[in-house]
Design a protein around this motif. Structure first.
Motif, short mmCIF file in Angstrom:
data_model
loop_
_atom_site.label_atom_id
_atom_site.label_comp_id
_atom_site.label_asym_id
_atom_site.label_seq_id
_atom_site.Cartn_x
_atom_site.Cartn_y
_atom_site.Cartn_z
N THR A 147 0.85 -1.20 0.00
CA THR A 147 0.00 0.00 0.00
C THR A 147 0.88 1.25 0.00
O THR A 147 2.05 1.20 0.37
CB THR A 147 -0.90 0.08 1.25
OG1 THR A 147 -0.06 0.33 2.39
CG2 THR A 147 -1.70 -1.21 1.46
N ARG A 148 0.27 2.38 -0.38
CA ARG A 148 1.00 3.65 -0.38
C ARG A 148 1.41 4.04 1.04
O ARG A 148 2.51 4.56 1.24
CB ARG A 148 0.14 4.74 -1.02
CG ARG A 148 0.88 6.06 -1.21
CD ARG A 148 0.07 7.03 -2.05
NE ARG A 148 0.82 8.23 -2.36
CZ ARG A 148 0.83 9.34 -1.62
NH1 ARG A 148 0.11 9.40 -0.53
NH2 ARG A 148 1.56 10.39 -1.99
N ASP A 149 0.54 3.81 2.01
CA ASP A 149 0.89 4.14 3.40
C ASP A 149 2.14 3.37 3.85
O ASP A 149 3.04 3.93 4.48
CB ASP A 149 -0.28 3.82 4.34
CG ASP A 149 -1.38 4.87 4.25
OD1 ASP A 149 -1.11 5.97 3.71
OD2 ASP A 149 -2.50 4.58 4.71
N ASP A 150 2.20 2.09 3.51
CA ASP A 150 3.39 1.30 3.85
C ASP A 150 4.62 1.83 3.10
O ASP A 150 5.71 1.93 3.67
CB ASP A 150 3.19 -0.17 3.46
CG ASP A 150 2.14 -0.86 4.32
OD1 ASP A 150 2.02 -0.51 5.51
OD2 ASP A 150 1.44 -1.75 3.80
N ALA A 151 4.43 2.19 1.85
CA ALA A 151 5.56 2.69 1.04
C ALA A 151 6.12 3.97 1.66
O ALA A 151 7.34 4.15 1.74
CB ALA A 151 5.11 2.93 -0.40
N ILE A 152 5.24 4.84 2.13
CA ILE A 152 5.70 6.09 2.76
C ILE A 152 6.49 5.79 4.04
O ILE A 152 7.56 6.36 4.27
CB ILE A 152 4.49 7.03 3.02
CG1 ILE A 152 3.97 7.57 1.69
CG2 ILE A 152 4.88 8.17 3.97
CD1 ILE A 152 2.64 8.31 1.78
N LYS A 153 5.97 4.84 4.83
CA LYS A 153 6.69 4.48 6.08
C LYS A 153 8.07 3.91 5.77
O LYS A 153 9.06 4.25 6.42
CB LYS A 153 5.86 3.45 6.87
CG LYS A 153 4.65 4.08 7.54
CD LYS A 153 3.96 3.07 8.44
CE LYS A 153 2.66 3.67 8.98
NZ LYS A 153 1.50 2.81 8.73
N ILE A 198 15.19 17.38 2.08
CA ILE A 198 13.86 17.82 1.59
C ILE A 198 12.95 16.62 1.39
O ILE A 198 11.73 16.71 1.62
CB ILE A 198 13.94 18.74 0.34
CG1 ILE A 198 12.56 19.39 0.14
CG2 ILE A 198 14.40 18.02 -0.89
CD1 ILE A 198 12.45 20.42 -0.94
N HIS A 199 13.49 15.49 1.02
CA HIS A 199 12.66 14.29 0.93
C HIS A 199 12.09 13.92 2.30
O HIS A 199 10.94 13.52 2.42
CB HIS A 199 13.45 13.13 0.32
CG HIS A 199 13.68 13.27 -1.15
ND1 HIS A 199 12.64 13.39 -2.04
CD2 HIS A 199 14.82 13.35 -1.89
CE1 HIS A 199 13.14 13.53 -3.26
NE2 HIS A 199 14.45 13.50 -3.20
N GLN A 200 12.93 14.06 3.34
CA GLN A 200 12.43 13.76 4.69
C GLN A 200 11.28 14.69 5.06
O GLN A 200 10.30 14.27 5.68
CB GLN A 200 13.57 13.85 5.70
CG GLN A 200 14.53 12.68 5.49
CD GLN A 200 15.72 12.70 6.42
OE1 GLN A 200 16.42 13.71 6.51
NE2 GLN A 200 15.97 11.59 7.09
N LYS A 201 11.37 15.96 4.64
CA LYS A 201 10.26 16.89 4.90
C LYS A 201 9.02 16.48 4.12
O LYS A 201 7.91 16.47 4.65
CB LYS A 201 10.66 18.32 4.51
CG LYS A 201 11.61 18.98 5.47
CD LYS A 201 11.73 20.46 5.13
CE LYS A 201 13.16 20.96 5.36
NZ LYS A 201 13.39 22.26 4.72
N ILE A 202 9.22 16.15 2.84
CA ILE A 202 8.07 15.76 1.99
C ILE A 202 7.33 14.58 2.61
O ILE A 202 6.09 14.59 2.71
CB ILE A 202 8.54 15.40 0.56
CG1 ILE A 202 9.03 16.65 -0.18
CG2 ILE A 202 7.43 14.70 -0.23
CD1 ILE A 202 9.75 16.39 -1.49
N PHE A 203 8.07 13.57 3.06
CA PHE A 203 7.43 12.35 3.56
C PHE A 203 6.84 12.51 4.96
O PHE A 203 6.25 11.58 5.50
CB PHE A 203 8.39 11.15 3.45
CG PHE A 203 8.46 10.64 2.03
CD1 PHE A 203 9.20 11.30 1.06
CD2 PHE A 203 7.71 9.52 1.64
CE1 PHE A 203 9.22 10.87 -0.26
CE2 PHE A 203 7.72 9.08 0.32
CZ PHE A 203 8.48 9.76 -0.63
#
Ligand code: MV4
Length: 455
Positions: free
Chosen positions: A395-401, A421-426
């Protein structure tokens, strides 16, 4: 049959193509510039040939040197990667004249789709929606004004020879239309030696969704679903993902079918991408075709399980696609972060130099495409991409985690990177909810809207 491939590129994509050749048991030659003489990817090829100095105009863009390297080493095909000569129709034609397979589309299809105005015309004929715009090229201020009266402001002036955001001007009124028309023409003439422009209605805050396609030389074309590419700044993508979040599956199916109709009508083969704008009401509009393998292709490889570079090579050697549309599934959620050697706190200024420490992310669900390592010195001459960090989860939620975990693991010292900046985005709620559009990065992180055509 292709037996020996010459890779006419550098960095992570050179390594990606070398790996595909190895997996197909093909021998592989790579060309390089003096700035890349210590490039770690060179060791993975059977042979490496120096073709000139650091500036790309002295090496990776030197068509005659690349052809000579292929002839000297007995390579029977050239993979151009992305950038450099990858969408140069003349180079593809020269390869054919020299009896070398160009691993990409035919030069005819490239020419047909390379001109944005011509591609628009092909799309209309194939019943693919385009942005409301002028019938063809606009030659006079009067014709420009006539369209603006009909369509209403704002409108966008686009160079027919442009692409990827180059050669565009927004106009909000008659005065800015007339001045924009002239400057767009002049800029296009200077940049592309072709001053022709056309005009479209300006779509506000669009999403950027693209469809991956594969076609063989026997007329078969399939799509490999979409990628959401709205998370960009000044036309440099930061994050790409598949499936596109918050896209109704009926809309997805219609966009993907439209992409297949368009490339079929253009007689296109190899890998390619159809770009679309999607507005707030999920209306979609074709804008352009990218006639190459793209940076973000691994996103699609993760959700479909299909090796796109391997397929490109098979197609170039004349094989038929080994799967049908109904065999291709979009499984789970894949997300890519582009890790660039740039300082996100200083206007994304490139930061070439020595990588003193490099501890890559890894573990379940991670793919890292990179040519870099500890002790590698990033030369100042080229694009600043150093790694593509991808995750694939159900799932997208798992991918974000998992991406948050991977970004935390990834340690790079000696150079600045876009990891922060990726850490901020996520960790940004709007991103986590999938509320993305092409203005997201500027709006959310830099507190203003991007200006078009002022770069
Ligand atoms: C547009 C647009 C709005 N309206 N066309 C920019 C790159 C090129 N591929 C087309 N682009 C756009 N065309 C109309 N009629 C907004 C953009 C655009 C954009 C498109 C895709 C990804 C990022 C973008 C960032 C700014 C503007």
């Amino acid at each position: 049959m292709i037996q020996r491939v010459l890779v006419a590129n550098r960095g992570e994509i050179a390594l990606r193509v070398i790996r595909a050749c190895r997996d197909l048991n093909l021998s592989v030659v790579v060309v390089y510039s003096t700035a890349d003489r210590d490039g770690p990817w060179l060791k993975q090829a059977d042979e490496a040939i120096c073709i000139g100095q650091g500036p790309a105009t002295e090496s990776y863009l030197r068509r005659e040197r690349i052809i000579a390297a292929a002839e000297i080493t007995g390579a029977d095909a050239i993979h151009p990667g992305y950038g450099f000569l990858s969408e140069n129709a003349d180079f593809a034609e020269i390869c054919r004249e020299c009896n070398i397979e160009f691993i990409g589309p035919s030069h005819e299809a490239m020419k047909r789709l390379g001109n944005k105005n011509q591609a628009r015309g092909l799309a209309m004929k194939a019943n693919v929606p385009v942005v409301p715009g002028t019938e063809g090229l606009i030659e006079s201020e009067e014709a420009a004004l006539k369209f603006a009266r009909f369509a209403g402001y704002p409108v966008l002036i686009k160079a027919a020879a442009g692409g990827g955001g180059r050669g565009m001007r927004v106009a909000h009124n008659d005065a800015s239309l007339i001045s924009g028309f002239q400057t767009a023409k002049q800029e296009a003439l200077a940049a592309f030696k072709d001053g022709s422009v056309y005009i479209e209605k300006y779509i506000e805050k669009p999403r950027h969704i693209e469809v991956q396609i594969l076609g063989d030389r026997h007329g078969n074309v399939v799509h490999l679903y979409e990628r959401e590419c709205s998370m960009q700044r000044r036309h440099q993508k930061l994050v790409e993902e598949s499936p596109a979040p918050n896209l109704p599956s009926k809309v997805r199916d219609r966009i993907c079918d439209a992409a297949v109709r368009l490339v079929k009508s253009a007689g296109y083969y190899s890998a390619g991408t159809c770009e679309f704008l999607v507005d707030k009401d999920n209306n979609f509009y074709f804008i352009e075709v990218n006639a190459r393998i793209q940076v973000e292709h691994p996103v699609t490889e993760l959700v479909t399980g299909i090796d796109l570079v391997r397929e490109q090579i098979r197609i170039a050697s004349g094989e038929k696609l080994s799967f049908r549309q109904s065999d291709i599934q979009q499984r789970g959620s894949a997300i890519e972060c582009r890790i660039n050697a740039e300082d996100p706190d200083n206007n994304f200024q490139p930061c070439p130099g020595l990588i003193q420490k490099w501890i890559p992310a890894g573990g379940p669900g991670i793919r890292l495409d990179t040519h870099a390592c500890s002790g590698y010195r990033i030369p100042p001459n080229y694009d600043s991409l150093v790694a593509k960090l991808l995750v694939h989860q159900p799932t997208r939620d798992d991918a974000i985690k998992v991406m948050r975990r991977a970004l935390g693991e990834f340690t790079v010292e000696g150079i600045k990177t876009t990891i922060p900046i990726h850490q901020k985005i996520f960790n940004t709620p709007a991103f986590i909810e999938g509320m993305v559009d092409t203005t997201f990065i500027e709006r959310v992180f830099y507190g203003h809207a991007a200006k078009l055509g002022k770069e």
